[in-house]
Design a protein around this motif. Structure first.
Motif, short mmCIF file in Angstrom:
data_model
loop_
_atom_site.label_atom_id
_atom_site.label_comp_id
_atom_site.label_asym_id
_atom_site.label_seq_id
_atom_site.Cartn_x
_atom_site.Cartn_y
_atom_site.Cartn_z
N ALA A 315 0.83 -1.21 0.00
CA ALA A 315 0.00 0.00 0.00
C ALA A 315 0.86 1.25 0.00
CB ALA A 315 -0.94 -0.01 1.20
N LYS A 316 1.99 1.23 0.73
CA LYS A 316 2.88 2.39 0.77
C LYS A 316 3.44 2.71 -0.62
CE LYS A 316 4.36 2.01 5.60
NZ LYS A 316 5.49 1.72 6.52
N LEU A 317 3.53 1.68 -1.47
CA LEU A 317 4.03 1.89 -2.83
C LEU A 317 2.92 2.33 -3.78
CD1 LEU A 317 6.34 -1.25 -3.05
CD2 LEU A 317 7.08 1.13 -2.85
N GLY A 318 1.69 2.38 -3.27
CA GLY A 318 0.58 2.86 -4.07
C GLY A 318 -0.23 1.77 -4.75
N TYR A 319 -0.08 0.53 -4.28
CA TYR A 319 -0.77 -0.57 -4.95
C TYR A 319 -1.59 -1.43 -3.98
CZ TYR A 319 2.52 0.74 -8.63
OH TYR A 319 3.24 1.45 -9.56
N GLY A 320 -2.03 -0.86 -2.89
CA GLY A 320 -2.89 -1.59 -1.96
C GLY A 320 -4.30 -1.67 -2.47
N PRO A 321 -5.20 -2.35 -1.76
CA PRO A 321 -6.58 -2.52 -2.26
C PRO A 321 -7.32 -1.21 -2.45
CG PRO A 321 -6.34 -3.31 0.01
CD PRO A 321 -4.97 -3.09 -0.52
N ASP A 322 -7.13 -0.24 -1.58
CA ASP A 322 -7.83 1.04 -1.73
C ASP A 322 -7.33 1.79 -2.97
OD1 ASP A 322 -9.31 0.56 0.54
OD2 ASP A 322 -7.94 1.66 1.86
N GLU A 323 -6.02 1.73 -3.20
CA GLU A 323 -5.45 2.41 -4.36
C GLU A 323 -5.89 1.74 -5.66
OE1 GLU A 323 -3.35 3.36 -0.77
OE2 GLU A 323 -3.66 1.40 -1.70
N LEU A 324 -5.95 0.41 -5.65
CA LEU A 324 -6.38 -0.30 -6.85
C LEU A 324 -7.86 -0.08 -7.11
CD1 LEU A 324 -4.46 -3.69 -6.60
CD2 LEU A 324 -3.83 -1.63 -7.85
N LEU A 325 -8.62 0.09 -6.06
CA LEU A 325 -10.04 0.37 -6.22
C LEU A 325 -10.25 1.66 -7.00
CD1 LEU A 325 -12.80 -0.82 -5.40
CD2 LEU A 325 -12.71 0.63 -3.36
N LYS A 326 -9.45 2.67 -6.69
CA LYS A 326 -9.52 3.94 -7.44
C LYS A 326 -9.03 3.75 -8.87
CE LYS A 326 -8.67 6.61 -3.21
NZ LYS A 326 -7.69 7.47 -2.50
N ARG A 327 -7.97 2.97 -9.04
CA ARG A 327 -7.38 2.76 -10.36
C ARG A 327 -8.37 2.04 -11.29
NH1 ARG A 327 -2.13 2.36 -12.39
NH2 ARG A 327 -1.34 2.88 -10.32
#
Length: 527
Positions: A315-327
């Motif tokens: 997630a710290k690298l920007g690829y956690g579940p919340d970040e992917l949800l936006k992507r």
């Protein structure tokens, strides 16, 4: 003499999983009779007082039930299909790393280092003194603490006031005495605080009662075998490919994991996708622009992401579940699978951990030691929690894909080593007469060969030797073991898929991608 049936015991364990708030759709429960168990041995194979044998047979049964449901989704609800599980084959699942060979050489063979890539960059395995850090040691207050060298023994050795390297202590017992001389200067509580402060893995050896009395134990014991939450509900239902022989042909799985539990998830899933236990493998630096660009290209078509790193790291690298949800918003659904030692939620969820730490904190090591007639904890045979969490991760992923096929949306699901152990302990021990027979057959009844000083490999090799002596035919069973020739490693012999879906096969004969070393592939693209 009391009769015992691993088939009947495994059925009971399987049925009990549905009584633990299992997050599956009702139709999964309705398919419970679609799994058939078989065996050629009425009593358990794994030399431990806990019902590990039955736990793996039951989990493979649950995997088979959900695979049947997925099969019906792809080939039609009227499709007549069932899952076959051999209990002995399932019981050997956690012994896979001990059974697999390259050109006939097992993992402990001296020539193996010439067959595989050297990833022991910090000499945790090649240096006996540093390797012996991963063991159970006495503390000042009469307790026991399990230290772990992790991927670098230096931080913990320095915290203990010991040199990072000591070539004069290149024998196991000599190295262990030196380390224990240091641990006995601290209470278990003080030692635990020290290990937490330097962000390394370690745990006091707790009994089952002590674990359940802790806040984290109360949290974990109240949770289902795996967690499932819906991230969003607007994505359309998943459509499976009409091409390919496998139940999940066309599903793309991105595996971000290492060291047993995480890789076991995707290796087992591959039986329903490509049947390649090796997978395609590349090295990417997600802190570089080039690495991120390549990684994001893979994300464009991904169906499942498996995350086996320390909680929050991806997630710290920007690829956690919340970040992917936006992507992926408005584009596609996905499944995010999280594997960890301590699980989601609870006081200890952010702590680093490994197989041995999960065994120590949940009471498994104490249960094993006491069953051996010792007043000290002893590591269990085989990486039970690693393979248990890995199998739960496979089941959780199949279940989340079933939700996507049925309801659409995106899902987060998680599993942990500690939860598998908590569940294993909840199944109870074998009846005394059964355990006495098992201990006698395996040469454990009056033996002091195993102790808290027996490390992971010592206990595993002893178990492999006794199982081989008692059941030599298992190693030669073509249904249990499979050979891949002409791989980049050489000829690889490993365990074959345990769950058989009939009349359909879980996969075609052979591997689309044979097993390969880490970082072997250079093309960043899907097959």
């Amino acid at each position: 003499m009391a009769l015992y049936s691993t088939i009947e015991a495994s059925k009971k364990v399987l049925l009990s999983t549905f009584d633990k708030d299992l997050p599956v759709l009702p139709e999964i429960w309705e398919l419970v009779d679609s799994v058939e168990f078989s065996t050629d041995s009425a009593e358990p194979l794994i030399p431990i007082v806990l019902k590990a044998h039955e736990s793996f047979a039951a989990l493979k049964g649950l995997e088979g039930i959900i695979a049947v449901a997925l099969c019906k989704k792809r080939f039609g609800e009227d499709t007549k299909v069932k899952a076959l599980v051999n209990c002995n084959h399932a019981a050997l699942f956690p012994a896979m790393s001990f059974l697999s060979t390259v050109d006939g050489i097992p993992k402990w063979g001296s020539e193996m280092k010439n067959k595989i890539m050297d990833t022991d960059l910090n000499h945790v395995y090649s240096n006996i003194y540093r390797r012996m850090l991963t063991n159970i040691y006495r503390t000042k207050d009469g307790g026991f603490y399990h230290l772990h060298a992790s991927l670098d023994a230096t931080p913990t050795l320095k915290a203990l006031g010991l040199p990072p390297y000591d070539e004069g202590k290149n024998e196991k017992k000599v190295a262990q005495r030196a380390i224990e001389a240091s641990t006995q200067r601290y209470t278990s509580e003080d030692l635990d605080k020290m290990i937490r402060d330097i962000k390394q893995a370690g745990s006091p050896c707790l009994t089952r009662a002590e674990f359940l009395a802790s806040s984290h134990g109360k949290h974990i014991s109240s949770r289902p075998l795996f967690e499932l939450s819906q991230l969003e509900s607007t994505s359309p239902t998943l459509k499976l490919s009409l091409e390919g022989p496998n139940i999940l042909s066309g599903i793309k799985i991105l595996d971000l994991s290492r060291v047993i539990a995480g890789p076991v998830i995707s290796r087992t899933l591959a039986e329903y996708v490509d049947f390649n236990f090796g997978k395609r493998t590349i090295d990417l630096d997600l802190k570089s622009s080039e690495g991120r660009q390549a990684f994001e290209k893979l994300l464009e078509d991904v169906d499942v992401i498996v995350d086996g790193y320390r909680p929050g790291a991806i997630a710290k690298l920007g690829y956690g579940p919340d970040e992917l949800l936006k992507r992926f918003s408005g584009k596609r659904g996905f499944v995010y699978v999280k594997e960890s030692c301590y699980g989601d939620g609870g006081e200890w969820s952010d702590r680093p951990g490994w197989q041995q730490i999960a065994d120590s904190v949940t009471g498994v090591s104490w249960a094993n030691g006491q069953a051996l007639g010792l007043e000290e904890p002893v590591a269990p045979p085989f990486p039970l929690a690693d393979f248990g969490a890995g199998e739960l991760g496979c089941i959780a992923t199949l279940n989340a894909l079933h939700h996507r096929l049925t309801k659409g949306g995106s899902y987060y699901t998680s599993v942990s080593l500690v939860k598998y152990n908590d569940w294993l302990m909840s199944l109870g021990s074998y009846p005394e007469e059964i355990w006495r027979r098992m201990a006698s057959a395996h040469g454990l009844e009056h033996s002091q060969k195993l102790s808290r000083q027996s490390n992971f490999d010592d206990v595993g090799l002893a178990a492999i030797a006794s199982i081989n002596r008692l059941h030599p035919h298992l190693w030669k069973d073509p249904d249990f073991m499979q050979v891949a020739t002409n791989t980049p490693f050489g000829t690889v012999k490993t365990q074959s898929p345990i769950v058989k879906i009939v009349p359909f096969k879980t996969a075609s004969n052979g591997w689309l991608n044979v097993t390969r070393p880490a970082g072997y592939d250079s093309l960043v693209d899907w097959v």
